[in-house]
Scaffold this motif. Structure first.
Motif, PDB file in Angstrom:
ATOM      1  N   ASP A   1    -137.560  -6.699 110.471  1.00 16.72           N
ATOM      2  CA  ASP A   1    -136.352  -6.808 111.585  1.00 16.72           C
ATOM      3  C   ASP A   1    -135.107  -6.805 110.830  1.00 16.72           C
ATOM      4  O   ASP A   1    -134.076  -6.373 111.064  1.00 16.72           O
ATOM      5  CB  ASP A   1    -136.645  -7.579 112.483  1.00 16.72           C
ATOM      6  CG  ASP A   1    -137.387  -7.182 113.539  1.00 16.72           C
ATOM      7  OD1 ASP A   1    -137.949  -6.200 113.582  1.00 16.72           O
ATOM      8  OD2 ASP A   1    -137.730  -8.078 114.624  1.00 16.72           O
ATOM      9  N   LEU A   2    -135.054  -7.889 109.922  1.00 13.30           N
ATOM     10  CA  LEU A   2    -134.042  -8.446 108.832  1.00 13.30           C
ATOM     11  C   LEU A   2    -133.398  -7.197 108.317  1.00 13.30           C
ATOM     12  O   LEU A   2    -132.414  -7.236 108.023  1.00 13.30           O
ATOM     13  CB  LEU A   2    -133.949  -9.556 108.342  1.00 13.30           C
ATOM     14  CG  LEU A   2    -134.174 -10.929 109.126  1.00 13.30           C
ATOM     15  CD1 LEU A   2    -134.735 -12.176 108.450  1.00 13.30           C
ATOM     16  CD2 LEU A   2    -132.824 -11.174 109.935  1.00 13.30           C
ATOM     17  N   GLU A   3    -134.220  -6.440 107.429  1.00  9.60           N
ATOM     18  CA  GLU A   3    -134.085  -5.657 106.585  1.00  9.60           C
ATOM     19  C   GLU A   3    -133.063  -4.556 107.316  1.00  9.60           C
ATOM     20  O   GLU A   3    -132.118  -3.958 106.747  1.00  9.60           O
ATOM     21  CB  GLU A   3    -135.108  -4.940 105.926  1.00  9.60           C
ATOM     22  CG  GLU A   3    -134.630  -3.893 104.967  1.00  9.60           C
ATOM     23  CD  GLU A   3    -135.831  -3.156 104.444  1.00  9.60           C
ATOM     24  OE1 GLU A   3    -136.022  -2.867 103.160  1.00  9.60           O
ATOM     25  OE2 GLU A   3    -136.956  -3.154 105.023  1.00  9.60           O
ATOM     26  N   THR A   4    -133.449  -4.197 108.553  1.00  6.71           N
ATOM     27  CA  THR A   4    -132.615  -3.343 109.365  1.00  6.71           C
ATOM     28  C   THR A   4    -131.344  -3.881 109.951  1.00  6.71           C
ATOM     29  O   THR A   4    -130.520  -2.905 109.821  1.00  6.71           O
ATOM     30  CB  THR A   4    -133.411  -2.931 110.481  1.00  6.71           C
ATOM     31  OG1 THR A   4    -134.695  -2.293 110.278  1.00  6.71           O
ATOM     32  CG2 THR A   4    -132.745  -1.573 111.683  1.00  6.71           C
TER      33      THR A   4
ATOM     34  N   TYR B   1    -129.480 -12.944 114.456  1.00  2.00           N
ATOM     35  CA  TYR B   1    -129.109 -11.459 114.153  1.00  2.00           C
ATOM     36  C   TYR B   1    -130.036 -10.675 115.028  1.00  2.00           C
ATOM     37  O   TYR B   1    -129.787  -9.520 115.447  1.00  2.00           O
ATOM     38  CB  TYR B   1    -129.025 -10.946 112.812  1.00  2.00           C
ATOM     39  CG  TYR B   1    -127.920 -11.698 111.837  1.00  2.00           C
ATOM     40  CD1 TYR B   1    -126.509 -11.315 112.247  1.00  2.00           C
ATOM     41  CD2 TYR B   1    -128.311 -12.540 110.824  1.00  2.00           C
ATOM     42  CE1 TYR B   1    -125.530 -11.918 111.506  1.00  2.00           C
ATOM     43  CE2 TYR B   1    -127.312 -13.155 110.047  1.00  2.00           C
ATOM     44  CZ  TYR B   1    -125.780 -12.837 110.450  1.00  2.00           C
ATOM     45  OH  TYR B   1    -125.011 -13.349 109.759  1.00  2.00           O
ATOM     46  N   CYS B   2    -131.232 -11.028 115.071  1.00  2.00           N
ATOM     47  CA  CYS B   2    -132.121 -10.204 115.859  1.00  2.00           C
ATOM     48  C   CYS B   2    -132.889 -10.711 117.020  1.00  2.00           C
ATOM     49  O   CYS B   2    -133.185  -9.921 117.795  1.00  2.00           O
ATOM     50  CB  CYS B   2    -133.329 -10.039 114.754  1.00  2.00           C
ATOM     51  SG  CYS B   2    -132.882  -9.368 113.301  1.00  2.00           S
ATOM     52  N   ALA B   3    -132.911 -11.754 117.466  1.00  2.00           N
ATOM     53  CA  ALA B   3    -133.759 -12.386 118.692  1.00  2.00           C
ATOM     54  C   ALA B   3    -132.584 -11.856 119.832  1.00  2.00           C
ATOM     55  O   ALA B   3    -131.360 -11.892 119.812  1.00  2.00           O
ATOM     56  CB  ALA B   3    -133.764 -13.675 118.685  1.00  2.00           C
ATOM     57  N   SER B   4    -133.334 -11.721 120.911  1.00  2.00           N
ATOM     58  CA  SER B   4    -132.619 -11.546 122.298  1.00  2.00           C
ATOM     59  C   SER B   4    -132.216 -12.870 122.874  1.00  2.00           C
ATOM     60  O   SER B   4    -132.819 -13.867 122.453  1.00  2.00           O
ATOM     61  CB  SER B   4    -133.449 -11.084 123.280  1.00  2.00           C
ATOM     62  OG  SER B   4    -134.764 -11.675 123.365  1.00  2.00           O
TER      63      SER B   4
ATOM     64  N   GLY C   1    -131.348  -9.279 104.719  1.00  2.00           N
ATOM     65  CA  GLY C   1    -132.861  -8.860 104.966  1.00  2.00           C
ATOM     66  C   GLY C   1    -133.548  -8.471 103.953  1.00  2.00           C
ATOM     67  O   GLY C   1    -134.773  -8.690 103.977  1.00  2.00           O
ATOM     68  N   SER C   2    -133.070  -7.790 102.917  1.00  3.74           N
ATOM     69  CA  SER C   2    -133.655  -6.971 101.731  1.00  3.74           C
ATOM     70  C   SER C   2    -134.576  -8.468 101.194  1.00  3.74           C
ATOM     71  O   SER C   2    -135.478  -8.274 100.460  1.00  3.74           O
ATOM     72  CB  SER C   2    -132.946  -6.049 101.055  1.00  3.74           C
ATOM     73  OG  SER C   2    -131.814  -6.850 100.369  1.00  3.74           O
ATOM     74  N   VAL C   3    -133.686  -9.473 100.853  1.00  6.31           N
ATOM     75  CA  VAL C   3    -133.992 -10.587 100.126  1.00  6.31           C
ATOM     76  C   VAL C   3    -135.510 -11.305 100.688  1.00  6.31           C
ATOM     77  O   VAL C   3    -136.192 -11.536 100.235  1.00  6.31           O
ATOM     78  CB  VAL C   3    -132.951 -11.732  99.961  1.00  6.31           C
ATOM     79  CG1 VAL C   3    -133.585 -12.969  99.481  1.00  6.31           C
ATOM     80  CG2 VAL C   3    -131.754 -11.294  99.315  1.00  6.31           C
TER      81      VAL C   3
END
Length: 209
Positions: free
Chosen positions: A110-113, A85-88, A119-121
């Motif tokens: 990054d994951l929470e966003t 989900y976050c990496a380019s 991501g919150s976990v």
């Protein structure tokens, strides 16, 4: 058998049921052949395998090594989410060429966003349990204290703590399986995983609440 021993036996039975069911449900799942998807699924598969490893170690009463697997299991799950989900694309390419992934603090923030609940976990576990995970994995004082019994040196993890570890690794395995379903974009698969996990663990969640 002690009450704690009963709890451990029950946790072992739950873990085994989940391992068998998870393997059956995920067998034959298909997903995109893109490198990003392959990296994400491989890391979640590793997370699931670490649960199996912890289970087998507890079965053999090798408890310190079982606890040492909890951090790498968590990292495999968190990294799998981050690369999905976050990496380019460059991040993914560099990782496959041997570059180190980001540190867990950046992964968690990054994951929470980006991903909401998953991501919150990750962020919650990072804040609450990361120090203990590192101590278990890297031979911290907790590992020393758990094998200093009077004037003897032998492992002395309680059955209750072993049972809690088994349930915790099963939760991470479940989350990893859901992450694989998300990569596969398969809502029916996610539903089956959820219902199966609830069937095996629902009374544990009710007891904890």
């Amino acid at each position: 058998m002690t009450i704690d021993g009963d709890a451990l036996l029950e946790a072992q039975q739950r873990s085994h049921s989940w391992m068998v069911s998870c393997a059956r449900i995920l067998d034959g799942v298909t997903f995109s052949t893109a490198m990003r998807s392959g990296v994400a699924v491989a890391l979640q598969h590793l997370c699931i395998e670490h649960q199996q490893g912890a289970y087998m170690l507890i079965e053999q009463n090798v408890r310190g090594s079982a606890f040492a697997l909890y951090r790498p299991q968590f990292e495999a799950y968190a990294r799998g989410l981050w690369y999905q989900y976050c990496a380019s694309d460059t991040d993914v390419d560099r990782y496959m060429q041997g570059a180190e992934p980001p540190r867990i603090g950046k992964i968690a923030s990054d994951l929470e966003t980006v991903t909401g609940y998953p991501g919150s976990v990750v962020l919650e576990v990072k804040k609450g349990s990361w120090g203990a995970m590192c101590a278990f994995t890297h031979g911290g004082a907790v590992q020393v204290k758990a094998r200093s019994v009077g004037d003897e040196i032998r492992q002395n993890y309680s059955d209750r703590h072993a049972a809690q570890l088994l349930d915790s690794t099963a939760v991470l395995s479940y989350l990893a399986a859901l992450a694989i379903a998300a990569v596969a974009d398969d809502g029916d698969l996610a539903k089956e995983l959820y219902e199966t996990h609830q069937q095996i663990f629902s009374h544990v969640y009710r007891r904890d609440n």
